[in-house]
Write a protein that holds these residues in place. Structure first.
Motif: not given
Length: 306
Positions: A6-16, A148-154, A159-168
């Protein structure tokens, strides 16, 4: 359908996302086979493979995505061997030395010729989105492949406002603290594998496998100032994994209880089985990530506020 790294990212804004809109977006970058002069292609394919009809699979708050990569198999040794043959033939026929510029042009010609004839190999890359928790999770141990996969989705959705989940989080501190105390956070227990290294980069890296992590040897490494970069953990009775200090989770292993949870679904109803397995896996992983965030002092309210 279980994620093993797993490599997890968190969205910085709500999504739907809605399936109709997402399908239209993904279709723009649907997978296609390599052309004669293409080395590789990368695009979206059916999330449930031959048992599904859509590029995205929605199940409650989760969305399963699958990208396909096709690459030509063209080893550099083959290109160089063919190039050497051409150079040798020219030098023999024309009694002259082939200069670098001409050799580079010959190499391009050889490469293009072989590329059109090369065999291909393909691989699938999965990710899921948890719309409720705002997570984008890639089944990979490589940040390059995850990006690469995140870039394809973006590219597909705009747009894909995400950051690595454990970056903080300073994961070195947490992992070292848990091993030093030989006590994992609530709902977790220590496994038997770890890696430690000198934070200055001047010392050796130590890997302990199938080892009693509370032993004198482990204590000796910790007392010498080494920090923990990988630590095997177990979450409840459900999942064993290794947490790395870069935020990736490796070698996920699921309990028999999880593996057998959907055994009662008839074998002939494969789409229903795949959906149930995905829903179970995504739910367990999202809950595991929630527990890890909590173990590092982040509450649900803080997560939502962030």
């Amino acid at each position: 359908m279980r994620f093993t790294n797993l490599i997890a990212y968190k969205y910085k804004t709500p999504i739907a996302y809605t399936q109709e809109q997402l399908e239209q977006s993904l279709q723009q970058d649907a997978f296609r086979k390599c052309g004669a002069q293409e080395y590789s292609t990368f695009g979206w394919t059916k999330a449930l493979g031959k048992h599904g009809a859509t590029l995205s699979h929605f199940s409650k708050e989760f969305i399963l995505l699958c990208a396909k990569v096709e690459e030509k198999i063209l080893p550099a040794t083959v290109v160089n061997e063919k190039l050497a043959e051409k150079v040798q033939q020219i030098e023999l026929d024309e009694n002259r030395t082939v200069k670098k510029k001409e050799k580079d042009e010959l190499k391009d010609s050889v490469y293009n010729t072989l590329l059109a004839q090369a065999f291909t190999k393909s691989s699938l890359h999965f990710a899921f989105i948890d719309m409720k928790r705002g997570l984008f999770v890639v089944n990979s141990s490589s940040f390059n492949k995850a990006e690469q996969l995140a870039a394809l989705f973006r590219k597909s959705v705009g747009t894909l406002p995400i950051i690595p989940a454990f970056c903080d989080f300073d994961l070195d501190v947490h992992l070292t603290d848990w091993l030093t105390k030989t006590q994992a956070p609530e709902n977790f227990s220590l496994g038997y594998d770890t890696k430690l290294e000198d934070p200055t980069g001047e010392g050796d890296e130590v890997a302990l496998k199938r080892h009693a992590l509370g032993s004198d040897e482990t204590r000796l490494h910790l007392d010498s100032g080494k920090r923990v970069t990988e630590l095997a953990l177990k979450w409840g009775e459900n999942i064993e994994f290794t947490l790395k200090n870069d935020g990736s989770l490796k070698r996920l292993s699921y309990s028999d209880t999880i593996k057998e949870s959907n055994a009662d679904i008839p074998k002939e109803d494969i789409p229903a089985k795949l959906d149930a397995d995905f829903l179970l896996c995504a739910g367990e992983i999202s809950e595991l990530l929630d527990r890890l965030f909590s173990a590092m002092g982040v509450s649900d309210n803080q997560e939502q506020a962030a």
